[in-house]
Design a protein around this motif. Structure first.
Motif, PDB file in Angstrom:
ATOM      1  N   PHE A 204      -0.199  34.167  41.012  1.00  0.00           N
ATOM      2  CA  PHE A 204      -1.432  34.761  41.538  1.00  0.00           C
ATOM      3  C   PHE A 204      -1.312  36.288  41.629  1.00  0.00           C
ATOM      4  O   PHE A 204      -2.202  36.961  42.126  1.00  0.00           O
ATOM      5  N   GLY A 205      -0.171  36.812  41.144  1.00  0.00           N
ATOM      6  CA  GLY A 205       0.037  38.263  41.096  1.00  0.00           C
ATOM      7  C   GLY A 205       0.693  38.847  42.328  1.00  0.00           C
ATOM      8  O   GLY A 205       0.713  40.078  42.500  1.00  0.00           O
ATOM      9  N   GLY A 206       1.255  38.002  43.191  1.00  0.00           N
ATOM     10  CA  GLY A 206       1.849  38.487  44.435  1.00  0.00           C
ATOM     11  C   GLY A 206       3.343  38.733  44.353  1.00  0.00           C
ATOM     12  O   GLY A 206       4.001  38.407  43.367  1.00  0.00           O
ATOM     13  N   ARG A 207       3.884  39.331  45.413  1.00  0.00           N
ATOM     14  CA  ARG A 207       5.320  39.599  45.543  1.00  0.00           C
ATOM     15  C   ARG A 207       5.656  39.663  47.027  1.00  0.00           C
ATOM     16  O   ARG A 207       4.775  39.858  47.865  1.00  0.00           O
ATOM     17  N   TRP A 208       6.924  39.501  47.368  1.00  0.00           N
ATOM     18  CA  TRP A 208       7.343  39.548  48.769  1.00  0.00           C
ATOM     19  C   TRP A 208       7.370  40.980  49.300  1.00  0.00           C
ATOM     20  O   TRP A 208       6.928  41.241  50.407  1.00  0.00           O
ATOM     21  N   PHE A 209       7.924  41.900  48.518  1.00  0.00           N
ATOM     22  CA  PHE A 209       8.068  43.299  48.952  1.00  0.00           C
ATOM     23  C   PHE A 209       7.739  44.220  47.785  1.00  0.00           C
ATOM     24  O   PHE A 209       7.952  43.870  46.620  1.00  0.00           O
ATOM     25  N   ASP A 210       7.232  45.426  48.115  1.00  0.00           N
ATOM     26  CA  ASP A 210       7.090  46.446  47.074  1.00  0.00           C
ATOM     27  C   ASP A 210       8.421  47.164  46.927  1.00  0.00           C
ATOM     28  O   ASP A 210       9.406  46.826  47.591  1.00  0.00           O
ATOM     29  N   GLN A 211       8.475  48.175  46.086  1.00  0.00           N
ATOM     30  CA  GLN A 211       9.755  48.812  45.799  1.00  0.00           C
ATOM     31  C   GLN A 211      10.314  49.622  46.967  1.00  0.00           C
ATOM     32  O   GLN A 211      11.488  49.995  46.959  1.00  0.00           O
ATOM     33  N   GLY A 212       9.489  49.863  47.967  1.00  0.00           N
ATOM     34  CA  GLY A 212       9.979  50.509  49.186  1.00  0.00           C
ATOM     35  C   GLY A 212      10.309  49.511  50.280  1.00  0.00           C
ATOM     36  O   GLY A 212      10.489  49.898  51.435  1.00  0.00           O
ATOM     37  N   TRP A 213      10.363  48.227  49.923  1.00  0.00           N
ATOM     38  CA  TRP A 213      10.665  47.137  50.854  1.00  0.00           C
ATOM     39  C   TRP A 213       9.604  46.988  51.946  1.00  0.00           C
ATOM     40  O   TRP A 213       9.893  46.522  53.039  1.00  0.00           O
ATOM     41  N   GLN A 214       8.376  47.405  51.632  1.00  0.00           N
ATOM     42  CA  GLN A 214       7.262  47.126  52.540  1.00  0.00           C
ATOM     43  C   GLN A 214       6.726  45.739  52.212  1.00  0.00           C
ATOM     44  O   GLN A 214       6.472  45.416  51.056  1.00  0.00           O
ATOM     45  N   ALA A 215       6.572  44.900  53.221  1.00  0.00           N
ATOM     46  CA  ALA A 215       6.117  43.526  53.010  1.00  0.00           C
ATOM     47  C   ALA A 215       4.729  43.502  52.367  1.00  0.00           C
ATOM     48  O   ALA A 215       3.881  44.347  52.665  1.00  0.00           O
ATOM     49  N   GLN A 216       4.514  42.521  51.496  1.00  0.00           N
ATOM     50  CA  GLN A 216       3.263  42.411  50.742  1.00  0.00           C
ATOM     51  C   GLN A 216       2.582  41.058  50.974  1.00  0.00           C
ATOM     52  O   GLN A 216       1.858  40.564  50.120  1.00  0.00           O
ATOM     53  N   LEU A 217       2.791  40.468  52.147  1.00  0.00           N
ATOM     54  CA  LEU A 217       2.285  39.127  52.404  1.00  0.00           C
ATOM     55  C   LEU A 217       0.865  39.112  52.956  1.00  0.00           C
ATOM     56  O   LEU A 217       0.282  38.037  53.143  1.00  0.00           O
ATOM     57  N   ASN A 218       0.290  40.294  53.214  1.00  0.00           N
ATOM     58  CA  ASN A 218      -1.101  40.359  53.679  1.00  0.00           C
ATOM     59  C   ASN A 218      -2.034  40.850  52.569  1.00  0.00           C
ATOM     60  O   ASN A 218      -3.120  41.355  52.837  1.00  0.00           O
ATOM     61  N   THR A 219      -1.584  40.702  51.327  1.00  0.00           N
ATOM     62  CA  THR A 219      -2.354  41.186  50.181  1.00  0.00           C
ATOM     63  C   THR A 219      -3.342  40.123  49.698  1.00  0.00           C
ATOM     64  O   THR A 219      -3.192  38.926  50.008  1.00  0.00           O
ATOM     65  N   PRO A 220      -4.348  40.522  48.911  1.00  0.00           N
ATOM     66  CA  PRO A 220      -5.288  39.561  48.341  1.00  0.00           C
ATOM     67  C   PRO A 220      -4.606  38.471  47.517  1.00  0.00           C
ATOM     68  O   PRO A 220      -5.053  37.316  47.523  1.00  0.00           O
ATOM     69  N   ALA A 221      -3.524  38.809  46.825  1.00  0.00           N
ATOM     70  CA  ALA A 221      -2.829  37.821  45.997  1.00  0.00           C
ATOM     71  C   ALA A 221      -2.249  36.696  46.858  1.00  0.00           C
ATOM     72  O   ALA A 221      -2.389  35.508  46.539  1.00  0.00           O
ATOM     73  N   TRP A 222      -1.585  37.052  47.969  1.00  0.00           N
ATOM     74  CA  TRP A 222      -1.036  36.052  48.877  1.00  0.00           C
ATOM     75  C   TRP A 222      -2.156  35.235  49.526  1.00  0.00           C
ATOM     76  O   TRP A 222      -2.035  34.015  49.666  1.00  0.00           O
ATOM     77  N   LYS A 223      -3.244  35.898  49.900  1.00  0.00           N
ATOM     78  CA  LYS A 223      -4.353  35.173  50.530  1.00  0.00           C
ATOM     79  C   LYS A 223      -4.978  34.185  49.551  1.00  0.00           C
ATOM     80  O   LYS A 223      -5.283  33.038  49.913  1.00  0.00           O
ATOM     81  N   SER A 224      -5.158  34.604  48.313  1.00  0.00           N
ATOM     82  CA  SER A 224      -5.723  33.709  47.304  1.00  0.00           C
ATOM     83  C   SER A 224      -4.811  32.506  47.074  1.00  0.00           C
ATOM     84  O   SER A 224      -5.270  31.363  46.989  1.00  0.00           O
ATOM     85  N   ALA A 225      -3.502  32.765  46.992  1.00  0.00           N
ATOM     86  CA  ALA A 225      -2.543  31.685  46.741  1.00  0.00           C
ATOM     87  C   ALA A 225      -2.492  30.708  47.905  1.00  0.00           C
ATOM     88  O   ALA A 225      -2.524  29.484  47.711  1.00  0.00           O
ATOM     89  N   MET A 226      -2.421  31.225  49.135  1.00  0.00           N
ATOM     90  CA  MET A 226      -2.312  30.341  50.288  1.00  0.00           C
ATOM     91  C   MET A 226      -3.606  29.548  50.503  1.00  0.00           C
ATOM     92  O   MET A 226      -3.569  28.351  50.819  1.00  0.00           O
ATOM     93  N   THR A 227      -4.741  30.208  50.320  1.00  0.00           N
ATOM     94  CA  THR A 227      -6.029  29.515  50.459  1.00  0.00           C
ATOM     95  C   THR A 227      -6.135  28.396  49.433  1.00  0.00           C
ATOM     96  O   THR A 227      -6.550  27.273  49.748  1.00  0.00           O
ATOM     97  N   PHE A 228      -5.735  28.696  48.205  1.00  0.00           N
ATOM     98  CA  PHE A 228      -5.783  27.707  47.129  1.00  0.00           C
ATOM     99  C   PHE A 228      -4.868  26.526  47.444  1.00  0.00           C
ATOM    100  O   PHE A 228      -5.265  25.362  47.322  1.00  0.00           O
ATOM    101  N   TYR A 229      -3.630  26.817  47.827  1.00  0.00           N
ATOM    102  CA  TYR A 229      -2.633  25.782  48.133  1.00  0.00           C
ATOM    103  C   TYR A 229      -3.126  24.871  49.250  1.00  0.00           C
ATOM    104  O   TYR A 229      -3.082  23.635  49.141  1.00  0.00           O
ATOM    105  N   VAL A 230      -3.597  25.472  50.346  1.00  0.00           N
ATOM    106  CA  VAL A 230      -4.049  24.691  51.504  1.00  0.00           C
ATOM    107  C   VAL A 230      -5.229  23.798  51.120  1.00  0.00           C
ATOM    108  O   VAL A 230      -5.243  22.599  51.444  1.00  0.00           O
ATOM    109  N   ASN A 231      -6.211  24.362  50.432  1.00  0.00           N
ATOM    110  CA  ASN A 231      -7.375  23.570  50.035  1.00  0.00           C
ATOM    111  C   ASN A 231      -7.003  22.441  49.081  1.00  0.00           C
ATOM    112  O   ASN A 231      -7.492  21.311  49.204  1.00  0.00           O
ATOM    113  N   LEU A 232      -6.135  22.744  48.119  1.00  0.00           N
ATOM    114  CA  LEU A 232      -5.721  21.753  47.128  1.00  0.00           C
ATOM    115  C   LEU A 232      -5.020  20.561  47.775  1.00  0.00           C
ATOM    116  O   LEU A 232      -5.358  19.401  47.512  1.00  0.00           O
ATOM    117  N   VAL A 233      -4.049  20.851  48.630  1.00  0.00           N
ATOM    118  CA  VAL A 233      -3.266  19.774  49.238  1.00  0.00           C
ATOM    119  C   VAL A 233      -4.089  19.013  50.280  1.00  0.00           C
ATOM    120  O   VAL A 233      -3.983  17.784  50.394  1.00  0.00           O
TER     121      VAL A 233
END
Length: 441
Positions: A204-233
């Protein structure tokens, strides 16, 4: 001196010159087989005695980590996961193997490192040096029930997308008859639900951290993936999905209760075995699904043999390590067990070129090989990252972080949290890990 006395003296001298190596290993079937075949190793190297310490995975990891970190030297060889190898190598806990292959050219020639799958070798190489060799390796793939697909008029493409998986799930989902559209890991854990979900985030285009080790879990990619996963299951998965890991979903799939299942390639053999599966004639195989990008869609894992830096028996340990992961050893397992389907999978090109293996595992062997080869721990995300790993972040703290995020993901699936709440908690946990670990500057 008579002949009996001479034989006794020879035996005593042999015992005096023999060395003993202690091997710590996980108690899975492949490693138990390795232990049972130790007498074959002794035929080749009679001056090396082998002592085994066989433990469950969690206990093994704890014991070995403590030993190698402290330099205690209790073990001369250890079974180490793909996650640990780069971490331990950078910590200076493992002996580099590249110089040892140079020291023993005859072993190097017969071993043929070039035969080891490139992606597998790459995951065990740090700074240009090899630090472990693979005993067994796997990736992930899509399994589906061809009978259910045929009845619904569906055709599984060789490379499905997650959107297609959702559409197919909606067509074959029939809980009244005990059939669920798709079975996915929901059990919390860095190696359970997060193994599958992290690959979904990648695509979905996401990653855990950017190159400065800033967390990336509140990004649109993570939201799209988690929303999709939850709805699917929630819509098309079995009830109680947060209690289902690899083993539980394998059981459901093998009993014909899942239209599809995305999980480890090692399951292909189980699903094709009449003694453990009711769907041997109807199981189909495809690549792991992709989202907006194909990057990181299938994970990589291996169990490997490595030599702790603290060993006093480096040469003897190297001889066992190369024996137990060699092409000859794989043939020995096939001969001992009477079938090529039982050999350690995912390590050597020659295994997949072997006519006997292809006959035993022809329905899936090519797909498994291509999946393992395409799983790149160095290029698993669309955007650049400061870590390696497909379904994990290769830092010591990830075991705790991955499990924590896995609990939040399970909470979103069970309704304990909204997706936004789960993502905020996950983002905070990831940043806290990066700060306290000294990764963020």
């Amino acid at each position: 001196m008579n002949r009996l006395a001479l034989l006794a003296l020879t035996a005593l001298l042999s015992q005096a010159s023999a060395v003993t190596i202690t091997i710590a290993t996980v108690n899975n079937p492949d490693m138990v087989t390795m232990q049972k075949l130790t007498p074959e190793f002794n035929k080749k190297y009679p001056d090396i005695q082998v002592k085994w310490v066989t433990l469950p995975e969690n206990e093994l990891r704890q014991k070995i980590t403590l030993d190698v970190a402290s330099g205690a030297g209790s073990f001369d060889l250890a079974t180490v996961g793909a996650y640990e190898v780069p971490i331990w190598a950078k910590n200076g806990w493992l002996e580099p193997l590249t110089p040892l292959f140079g020291k023993y050219p005859d072993i190097a020639r017969s071993y043929n490192l070039a035969d080891v799958l490139p992606g597998v070798r790459g995951a065990l190489t740090v700074g240009g040096s090899l630090y472990a060799v693979p005993f067994y390796a796997e990736s992930s793939m899509t399994y589906y029930n061809k009978d259910l697909f045929k009845a619904a008029g569906l055709t599984m493409p060789a490379q499905p997308t997650w959107t297609q998986i959702q559409t197919f799930a909606s067509k074959v989902h029939n809980p009244a008859k005990g059939v669920y559209g798709v079975c996915l890991r929901g059990l919390p854990g860095w190696g359970e639900n997060m193994a599958l979900f992290s690959t979904m985030v990648n695509t979905f285009g996401g990653r855990w951290f950017d190159q400065g080790w800033q967390a990336q879990l509140n990004t649109p990619a993570w939201k799209s993936a988690m929303t999709f996963y939850v709805n699917l299951v929630k819509k098309y998965g079995p009830p109680g999905a947060t209690g289902n890991g690899f083993t539980e979903n394998l059981t459901l799939m093998s009993q014909g209760k899942c239209g599809m299942w995305v999980d480890a390639t090692v399951a292909a053999g189980f699903l094709s075995d009449p003694s453990s599966s009711k769907i041997t004639k109807s199981v189909g195989f495809a690549k792991a699904p992709v989202g907006t990008t194909p990057r990181g869609n299938n994970w990589y894992w291996s169990w490997n043999l490595a030599i702790p830096k603290s060993t006093k028996q480096e040469d003897a340990a190297f001889k066992f390590l190369t024996w137990a992961t060699s092409k000859d050893y794989i043939a020995l397992v096939a001969k001992t067990k009477g079938t090529w389907a039982s050999v350690p999978p995912g390590t050597r090109t020659s295994t997949y070129q072997n006519a006997n293996y292809r006959k035993a595992a022809g329905a899936f062997s090519g797909l498994v090989l291509s999946s393992i080869n395409s799983a790149d721990v160095n290029k698993a995300t669309k955007d650049p990252v400061p870590y390696t790993g497909v379904q994990y972040v290769a830092i010591p703290e990830f075991q705790a972080l991955g499990t924590q995020v896995g609990q939040y993901l399970a909470g979103a699936l069970s309704g304990q949290y909204t997706v936004d709440q789960a993502l905020k908690l996950s983002q905070d946990a990831a940043n806290k890990t990066a700060r306290e670990g000294g990764y963020q500057k």
